[in-house]
Design an enzyme around this catalytic site. Structure first.
Site, PDB file in Angstrom:
ATOM      1  N   ASP A  90      12.131   7.013   6.127  1.00 21.11           N
ATOM      2  CA  ASP A  90      11.055   8.007   5.996  1.00 21.11           C
ATOM      3  C   ASP A  90      11.544   9.400   6.358  1.00 21.11           C
ATOM      4  O   ASP A  90      12.173   9.584   7.414  1.00 21.11           O
ATOM      5  CB  ASP A  90       9.905   7.655   6.956  1.00 21.11           C
ATOM      6  CG  ASP A  90       8.798   6.878   6.278  1.00 21.11           C
ATOM      7  OD1 ASP A  90       8.646   6.986   5.051  1.00 21.11           O
ATOM      8  OD2 ASP A  90       8.078   6.161   7.008  1.00 21.11           O
ATOM      9  N   GLU A 189      -0.791   2.422   0.163  1.00 19.07           N
ATOM     10  CA  GLU A 189      -1.312   2.000   1.468  1.00 19.07           C
ATOM     11  C   GLU A 189      -2.837   2.061   1.499  1.00 19.07           C
ATOM     12  O   GLU A 189      -3.442   3.100   1.215  1.00 19.07           O
ATOM     13  CB  GLU A 189      -0.706   2.884   2.579  1.00 19.07           C
ATOM     14  CG  GLU A 189      -1.224   2.495   3.967  1.00 19.07           C
ATOM     15  CD  GLU A 189      -0.381   3.009   5.125  1.00 19.07           C
ATOM     16  OE1 GLU A 189       0.679   3.604   4.889  1.00 19.07           O
ATOM     17  OE2 GLU A 189      -0.816   2.797   6.279  1.00 19.07           O
TER      18      GLU A 189
HETATM   19  O1  KIV Z   1       6.123   4.242   8.509  1.00 21.15           O
HETATM   20  C1  KIV Z   1       5.846   3.130   8.036  1.00 21.15           C
HETATM   21  O2  KIV Z   1       5.991   2.083   8.665  1.00 21.15           O
HETATM   22  C2  KIV Z   1       5.317   3.087   6.670  1.00 21.15           C
HETATM   23  C3  KIV Z   1       4.784   1.778   6.181  1.00 21.15           C
HETATM   24  C4  KIV Z   1       3.459   1.501   6.774  1.00 21.15           C
HETATM   25  C5  KIV Z   1       4.740   1.722   4.702  1.00 21.15           C
HETATM   26  O3  KIV Z   1       5.303   4.079   6.004  1.00 21.15           O
END
Ligand code: KIV
Length: 271
Positions: A90, A189
Protein backbone atom coordinates in the site's frame (compact mmCIF):
# COMPACT_ATOMS: atom_id res chain seq x y z
CA UNK A 1 -4.37 -28.81 -13.51
CA UNK A 2 -5.30 -25.54 -11.74
CA UNK A 3 -2.92 -22.68 -12.53
CA UNK A 4 -2.27 -21.85 -8.89
CA UNK A 5 -0.84 -25.30 -8.19
CA UNK A 6 1.51 -25.05 -11.15
CA UNK A 7 3.30 -21.72 -10.72
CA UNK A 8 6.63 -21.12 -8.99
CA UNK A 9 6.03 -17.36 -8.78
CA UNK A 10 2.69 -15.58 -8.95
CA UNK A 11 2.85 -12.65 -11.37
CA UNK A 12 0.24 -10.19 -12.57
CA UNK A 13 0.01 -12.33 -15.74
CA UNK A 14 -0.80 -15.42 -13.67
CA UNK A 15 -3.58 -13.50 -11.89
CA UNK A 16 -5.01 -12.40 -15.22
CA UNK A 17 -4.95 -16.01 -16.48
CA UNK A 18 -6.65 -17.14 -13.25
CA UNK A 19 -9.50 -14.71 -13.90
CA UNK A 20 -9.85 -15.99 -17.48
CA UNK A 21 -10.03 -19.60 -16.20
CA UNK A 22 -12.43 -18.69 -13.40
CA UNK A 23 -9.92 -19.67 -10.69
CA UNK A 24 -10.39 -17.70 -7.49
CA UNK A 25 -7.47 -15.70 -6.10
CA UNK A 26 -6.57 -15.93 -2.38
CA UNK A 27 -5.00 -12.81 -0.87
CA UNK A 28 -4.12 -12.00 2.76
CA UNK A 29 -2.26 -9.20 4.47
CA UNK A 30 1.08 -9.66 6.24
CA UNK A 31 3.50 -7.21 7.78
CA UNK A 32 6.50 -9.26 8.89
CA UNK A 33 8.91 -11.98 7.79
CA UNK A 34 7.60 -14.85 9.95
CA UNK A 35 3.93 -14.57 9.00
CA UNK A 36 4.79 -13.87 5.35
CA UNK A 37 6.79 -17.11 5.26
CA UNK A 38 3.87 -19.11 6.69
CA UNK A 39 1.37 -17.57 4.27
CA UNK A 40 3.69 -18.15 1.33
CA UNK A 41 4.30 -21.78 2.31
CA UNK A 42 0.53 -22.28 2.73
CA UNK A 43 0.06 -21.19 -0.89
CA UNK A 44 -1.60 -17.77 -0.72
CA UNK A 45 -1.48 -16.06 -4.15
CA UNK A 46 -1.03 -12.42 -3.10
CA UNK A 47 0.40 -10.99 0.11
CA UNK A 48 -0.71 -7.42 0.69
CA UNK A 49 1.46 -5.31 2.95
CA UNK A 50 -1.58 -3.24 3.82
CA UNK A 51 -1.58 0.11 5.53
CA UNK A 52 -3.83 -1.74 7.99
CA UNK A 53 -0.39 -2.21 9.61
CA UNK A 54 -1.24 1.19 11.09
CA UNK A 55 -4.07 -0.50 13.04
CA UNK A 56 -2.90 -4.03 13.75
CA UNK A 57 0.85 -3.47 14.09
CA UNK A 58 1.10 0.09 15.42
CA UNK A 59 -2.21 0.37 17.33
CA UNK A 60 -3.52 3.51 15.63
CA UNK A 61 -7.26 3.95 15.21
CA UNK A 62 -7.05 4.65 11.47
CA UNK A 63 -4.67 3.92 8.59
CA UNK A 64 -3.72 7.59 8.26
CA UNK A 65 -0.68 7.86 10.57
CA UNK A 66 1.53 5.16 9.04
CA UNK A 67 4.50 6.56 7.11
CA UNK A 68 6.26 5.53 3.93
CA UNK A 69 9.34 4.56 5.98
CA UNK A 70 7.15 2.34 8.21
CA UNK A 71 5.60 0.67 5.14
CA UNK A 72 9.03 0.08 3.62
CA UNK A 73 10.24 -1.60 6.82
CA UNK A 74 7.20 -3.94 6.87
CA UNK A 75 7.34 -4.64 3.14
CA UNK A 76 11.05 -5.48 3.05
CA UNK A 77 10.49 -7.95 5.90
CA UNK A 78 7.57 -9.57 4.05
CA UNK A 79 9.54 -9.86 0.80
CA UNK A 80 12.34 -11.69 2.65
CA UNK A 81 9.79 -14.29 3.76
CA UNK A 82 8.21 -14.81 0.36
CA UNK A 83 9.25 -16.92 -2.59
CA UNK A 84 5.98 -17.65 -4.44
CA UNK A 85 3.30 -15.08 -3.65
CA UNK A 86 3.05 -11.71 -5.38
CA UNK A 87 3.83 -9.00 -2.82
CA UNK A 88 1.77 -5.81 -3.14
CA UNK A 89 2.43 -2.78 -0.93
CA UNK A 90 0.00 0.00 0.00
CA UNK A 91 1.09 3.56 -0.70
CA UNK A 92 0.25 5.20 2.64
CA UNK A 93 -1.92 8.27 3.11
CA UNK A 94 -0.23 11.50 2.07
CA UNK A 95 2.36 9.93 -0.22
CA UNK A 96 0.44 10.04 -3.53
CA UNK A 97 -2.57 12.34 -3.27
CA UNK A 98 -0.58 15.57 -3.75
CA UNK A 99 0.50 15.07 -7.34
CA UNK A 100 1.63 12.37 -9.74
CA UNK A 101 5.33 13.21 -9.33
CA UNK A 102 5.12 12.61 -5.60
CA UNK A 103 3.12 9.41 -6.23
CA UNK A 104 5.81 8.09 -8.58
CA UNK A 105 8.60 8.97 -6.14
CA UNK A 106 6.78 7.06 -3.34
CA UNK A 107 6.17 4.05 -5.58
CA UNK A 108 9.81 4.00 -6.70
CA UNK A 109 11.03 4.05 -3.08
CA UNK A 110 8.82 1.05 -2.31
CA UNK A 111 10.03 -0.93 -5.32
CA UNK A 112 13.72 -0.07 -4.81
CA UNK A 113 13.90 -0.49 -1.04
CA UNK A 114 11.65 -3.52 -0.51
CA UNK A 115 11.86 -5.79 -3.56
CA UNK A 116 8.05 -5.94 -3.78
CA UNK A 117 6.33 -6.53 -7.12
CA UNK A 118 3.50 -4.00 -7.12
CA UNK A 119 1.87 -1.13 -5.25
CA UNK A 120 -1.76 -0.41 -4.32
CA UNK A 121 -3.46 2.95 -3.94
CA UNK A 122 -6.98 4.05 -3.08
CA UNK A 123 -9.32 6.03 -5.32
CA UNK A 124 -10.82 6.36 -8.78
CA UNK A 125 -10.51 8.97 -11.53
CA UNK A 126 -9.05 11.48 -9.04
CA UNK A 127 -5.79 9.51 -8.97
CA UNK A 128 -5.75 8.50 -12.64
CA UNK A 129 -2.77 10.71 -13.50
CA UNK A 130 -0.72 9.20 -10.66
CA UNK A 131 -1.66 5.68 -11.75
CA UNK A 132 -0.57 6.47 -15.32
CA UNK A 133 2.75 7.91 -14.19
CA UNK A 134 3.52 4.95 -11.91
CA UNK A 135 2.56 2.49 -14.66
CA UNK A 136 4.75 4.31 -17.16
CA UNK A 137 7.73 3.58 -14.89
CA UNK A 138 6.95 -0.14 -15.21
CA UNK A 139 5.43 -0.53 -11.75
CA UNK A 140 2.26 -2.67 -11.58
CA UNK A 141 -0.64 -0.93 -9.82
CA UNK A 142 -3.59 -2.42 -7.91
CA UNK A 143 -6.59 -0.14 -7.41
CA UNK A 144 -8.89 0.04 -4.37
CA UNK A 145 -12.54 1.22 -4.53
CA UNK A 146 -15.59 1.23 -2.26
CA UNK A 147 -14.78 1.73 1.40
CA UNK A 148 -11.33 3.28 1.12
CA UNK A 149 -10.11 3.60 4.72
CA UNK A 150 -7.74 6.50 3.99
CA UNK A 151 -10.91 8.57 3.31
CA UNK A 152 -12.60 7.62 6.59
CA UNK A 153 -12.85 11.23 7.73
CA UNK A 154 -14.74 12.08 4.53
CA UNK A 155 -17.11 9.08 4.93
CA UNK A 156 -17.46 9.59 8.71
CA UNK A 157 -18.32 5.90 9.20
CA UNK A 158 -17.25 2.40 8.13
CA UNK A 159 -20.72 1.46 6.76
CA UNK A 160 -21.24 -0.29 3.40
CA UNK A 161 -20.47 2.03 0.46
CA UNK A 162 -22.18 2.53 -2.90
CA UNK A 163 -25.65 1.56 -1.75
CA UNK A 164 -27.17 4.50 -3.66
CA UNK A 165 -27.24 4.78 -7.45
CA UNK A 166 -25.00 7.83 -7.69
CA UNK A 167 -22.14 6.26 -5.72
CA UNK A 168 -22.64 2.88 -7.41
CA UNK A 169 -22.46 4.50 -10.87
CA UNK A 170 -19.28 6.36 -9.92
CA UNK A 171 -17.73 3.16 -8.59
CA UNK A 172 -18.56 1.33 -11.85
CA UNK A 173 -17.02 4.06 -14.00
CA UNK A 174 -13.97 4.31 -11.69
CA UNK A 175 -13.42 0.55 -12.06
CA UNK A 176 -13.68 0.82 -15.87
CA UNK A 177 -11.23 3.73 -15.86
CA UNK A 178 -8.68 1.99 -13.62
CA UNK A 179 -8.87 -1.15 -15.77
CA UNK A 180 -8.49 0.89 -18.98
CA UNK A 181 -5.57 2.84 -17.53
CA UNK A 182 -3.70 -0.42 -16.90
CA UNK A 183 -4.20 -1.48 -13.27
CA UNK A 184 -3.67 -5.25 -12.96
CA UNK A 185 -6.39 -5.76 -10.30
CA UNK A 186 -8.81 -3.82 -8.10
CA UNK A 187 -9.76 -4.35 -4.45
CA UNK A 188 -13.49 -3.80 -3.84
CA UNK A 189 -14.13 -3.13 -0.16
CA UNK A 190 -17.48 -3.32 1.63
CA UNK A 191 -19.93 -2.79 -1.23
CA UNK A 192 -23.13 -4.68 -2.11
CA UNK A 193 -22.41 -8.16 -3.52
CA UNK A 194 -24.58 -7.53 -6.59
CA UNK A 195 -22.65 -4.39 -7.51
CA UNK A 196 -19.31 -6.16 -6.98
CA UNK A 197 -20.50 -8.96 -9.29
CA UNK A 198 -21.50 -6.46 -11.98
CA UNK A 199 -18.16 -4.65 -11.76
CA UNK A 200 -16.24 -7.95 -11.93
CA UNK A 201 -18.18 -9.00 -15.02
CA UNK A 202 -17.58 -5.67 -16.73
CA UNK A 203 -13.78 -5.45 -16.56
CA UNK A 204 -11.00 -7.71 -17.86
CA UNK A 205 -8.80 -7.49 -14.73
CA UNK A 206 -9.33 -9.42 -11.47
CA UNK A 207 -11.38 -7.94 -8.64
CA UNK A 208 -10.45 -8.89 -5.07
CA UNK A 209 -13.27 -8.47 -2.59
CA UNK A 210 -13.39 -7.75 1.13
CA UNK A 211 -16.99 -7.57 2.26
CA UNK A 212 -18.03 -7.61 -1.41
CA UNK A 213 -19.66 -11.05 -1.73
CA UNK A 214 -18.69 -14.10 -3.76
CA UNK A 215 -19.11 -12.85 -7.34
CA UNK A 216 -15.62 -11.35 -7.42
CA UNK A 217 -12.40 -12.94 -8.68
CA UNK A 218 -10.72 -13.32 -5.30
CA UNK A 219 -10.93 -12.52 -1.60
CA UNK A 220 -8.74 -10.67 0.87
CA UNK A 221 -8.87 -10.46 4.67
CA UNK A 222 -6.65 -8.78 7.23
CA UNK A 223 -4.53 -11.58 8.70
CA UNK A 224 -4.88 -10.55 12.35
CA UNK A 225 -8.68 -10.44 11.98
CA UNK A 226 -9.07 -13.83 10.26
CA UNK A 227 -6.74 -15.50 12.78
CA UNK A 228 -8.66 -14.02 15.70
CA UNK A 229 -5.66 -12.11 17.06
CA UNK A 230 -7.86 -9.01 17.01
CA UNK A 231 -11.33 -9.52 18.52
CA UNK A 232 -12.68 -5.96 18.77
CA UNK A 233 -13.36 -5.71 15.03
CA UNK A 234 -16.32 -7.91 14.00
CA UNK A 235 -17.94 -6.87 10.73
CA UNK A 236 -20.39 -9.29 9.12
CA UNK A 237 -17.99 -10.14 6.27
CA UNK A 238 -15.22 -11.33 8.58
CA UNK A 239 -14.86 -15.09 8.95
CA UNK A 240 -12.52 -15.99 11.81
CA UNK A 241 -10.52 -19.11 11.00
CA UNK A 242 -8.91 -19.32 14.43
CA UNK A 243 -9.07 -17.88 17.91
CA UNK A 244 -5.39 -17.12 18.27
CA UNK A 245 -6.02 -14.44 20.87
CA UNK A 246 -7.24 -17.08 23.34
CA UNK A 247 -4.46 -19.53 22.36
CA UNK A 248 -1.69 -16.96 22.73
CA UNK A 249 -3.03 -15.61 26.03
CA UNK A 250 -3.35 -19.19 27.33
CA UNK A 251 0.22 -20.05 26.33
CA UNK A 252 1.58 -16.86 27.92
CA UNK A 253 -0.40 -17.48 31.14
CA UNK A 254 1.04 -21.03 31.31
CA UNK A 255 4.55 -19.61 30.86
CA UNK A 256 4.01 -17.01 33.61
CA UNK A 257 2.70 -19.68 35.98
CA UNK A 258 5.67 -21.96 35.20
CA UNK A 259 8.17 -19.13 35.80
CA UNK A 260 6.54 -18.17 39.09
CA UNK A 261 6.39 -21.77 40.35
CA UNK A 262 9.92 -22.53 39.06
CA UNK A 263 8.57 -25.31 36.79
CA UNK A 264 10.44 -23.63 33.94
CA UNK A 265 13.21 -24.33 33.14
CA UNK A 266 13.46 -28.01 34.09
CA UNK A 267 16.64 -30.11 34.19
CA UNK A 268 16.58 -30.77 30.42
CA UNK A 269 16.21 -27.10 29.65
CA UNK A 270 19.49 -25.98 31.21
CA UNK A 271 23.26 -26.45 30.68
O1 KIV B 1 -4.68 -2.18 4.26
C1 KIV B 1 -5.31 -3.22 4.06
O2 KIV B 1 -5.22 -4.21 4.78
C2 KIV B 1 -6.21 -3.26 2.90
C3 KIV B 1 -7.13 -4.43 2.78
C4 KIV B 1 -8.25 -4.32 3.73
C5 KIV B 1 -7.61 -4.61 1.39
O3 KIV B 1 -6.20 -2.36 2.12
Amino acid sequence: MPLHSNVKRVTTHVLHAMKLKGEKIAMLTAYDYSFARLLDQAGVDIILVGDSASNVMAGFETTLPITLDNMIYHAASVVRGTSRALVVVDLPFGTYQGNSKEALASAIRIMKETGASAIKLEGGVEIKESVERILSAGIPVMGHLGLTPQAIHKFGTYVVRATDKKEADKLKSDAQELAKTGCFAIVLEKIPAKLAGEVSGSIHIPTIGIGAGAEVDGQVLVLHDMLGITQEFSPRFLRRYHNLQAEIKGAVQNYIADVRSVKFPNENEQY
